[in-house]
Design an enzyme around this catalytic site. Structure first.
Site, mmCIF file in Angstrom:
data_model
loop_
_atom_site.group_PDB
_atom_site.id
_atom_site.type_symbol
_atom_site.label_atom_id
_atom_site.label_comp_id
_atom_site.label_asym_id
_atom_site.label_seq_id
_atom_site.Cartn_x
_atom_site.Cartn_y
_atom_site.Cartn_z
ATOM 1 C CB SER A 152 -0.807 -0.306 1.278
ATOM 2 O OG SER A 152 -1.813 1.004 1.151
ATOM 3 C CB CYS A 153 1.972 3.719 -1.442
ATOM 4 S SG CYS A 153 1.012 3.777 -2.903
ATOM 5 N N GLY A 154 0.506 5.800 -0.746
ATOM 6 C CA GLY A 154 -0.514 7.097 -0.938
ATOM 7 C C GLY A 154 -1.605 6.745 -1.976
ATOM 8 C CD1 TRP A 171 -3.316 8.386 3.916
ATOM 9 C CD2 TRP A 171 -3.871 6.539 4.808
ATOM 10 N NE1 TRP A 171 -3.984 8.797 5.259
ATOM 11 C CE2 TRP A 171 -4.097 7.559 5.778
ATOM 12 C CE3 TRP A 171 -4.156 5.025 5.176
ATOM 13 C CZ2 TRP A 171 -4.526 7.060 7.085
ATOM 14 C CZ3 TRP A 171 -4.572 4.840 6.525
ATOM 15 C CH2 TRP A 171 -4.715 5.703 7.289
#
Length: 292
Positions: free
Chosen positions: A240-242, A269
């Site tokens: 996952s990330c932004g 996110w």
């Protein structure tokens, strides 16, 4: 990982093969919103000879308000065919050398059934540092036919991620900087809360490549980065990330050390962190997450 399995190719390899009829090069340079010049303008100023621009925002589901979500298989096939790529081609993807979006594009190709796809190690940064030729302007390829078949096992939805907070069947690894992961820095997208998915681990994506050369770090260093974050490589993993882009760097690094069956949380996110989103955690990754 053998040379034939490694998703990375060297600048030497590409220099020797970029003239091959079935080798197609894509520039997948990407930046966060508001950062100038725009990625397309960077491409127009200088790119590898013959490279076509892969726009992460364009090759996405335009009916979804979230940024650059995976499109339908039909759209992906249409968009990729429009870039002059067929199912018979070897696709080599690069970005500016900061490892932002080439891995995302690579994972998209794999997710839509195209296995003959590679990433240029070091990207444009290393290519130019070696004095190799670049060109300016836009390359307009002859359209081709590309048939895509979506593999949902490679991608996770928010519903699956919410269920996973309870089950903890899959480890979640977040690629954002520690300050954002821990909730100490504001998010770059307006209205998004600060923090992380409860139970997630943090491996900032920029730890996985050498900023000076643009090359991905050696395999032992990659293993140490994940081990240092408490990641178990023999257990299921979701990255996952932004907004689902830099998570691909983690996915790529894991793939290179033999963990090839991971999934990517597409909304990341930008979806979870919305004001109306699920509970969040702040502080360092541990069993002592402070849930909000």
């Amino acid at each position: 990982m053998t040379a034939t399995d490694d998703p990375l190719v060297s600048t030497e390899w590409l220099a020797a093969h970029r003239g091959d009829a079935n080798v197609k090069v894509l520039d997948a340079t990407f930046k966060l919103p508001g950062v100038l010049p725009l990625p397309k303008d960077d491409y127009l100023a200088a790119h590898l000879p013959g490279a076509v621009f892969f726009d992460v925002d364009a090759v996405s589901d335009h009916s979804n308000p979230l940024p650059h979500m995976f499109p339908s298989a039909e759209q992906f096939g249409r968009d990729i065919g429009g870039l002059g790529i067929s199912n018979a081609d070897t696709v080599v993807i690069y970005d500016s050398g900061g490892w932002v979006a080439a891995p995302r594009a690579w994972w998209m190709f794999l997710s839509y059934g195209h296995r003959n796809v590679r990433i240029l190690n070091g990207g444009l940064k290393k290519w130019r540092a070696e004095g190799r030729a670049v060109e300016s302007g836009e390359v307009k390829p002859k359209p081709a036919t590309f048939k895509a078949s979506y593999d949902p096992k490679r991608v996770r939805s928010i519903e699956q991620m919410i269920a996973n907070v309870e089950s903890r069947k899959e480890q979640v690894i977040d690629a954002r900087a520690a300050e954002r992961f821990e909730g100490r820095a504001p998010e770059p997208r307006p209205g998004i809360r600060a923090g992380h998915i409860p139970g997630a681990r943090n491996v900032p994506y920029n730890q996985l490549f050498d900023a000076a050369t643009g090359e991905m770090k050696p395999l032992d260093d990659l293993r140490k980065s994940f081990a240092g974050a408490g990641v178990q490589l023999d257990a299921p993993i979701v990255t996952s990330c932004g907004s689902g882009v830099s998570a691909g760097v983690l996915t790529l690094a894991l793939y290179r050390i033999g963990v090839t069956d991971t999934a990517l949380y597409d909304g990341s996110w930008s979806e979870w962190g919305q004001a109306s989103g699920p509970p969040i955690a702040t502080g360092p990754a541990s069993g002592l997450d402070s849930k909000a």
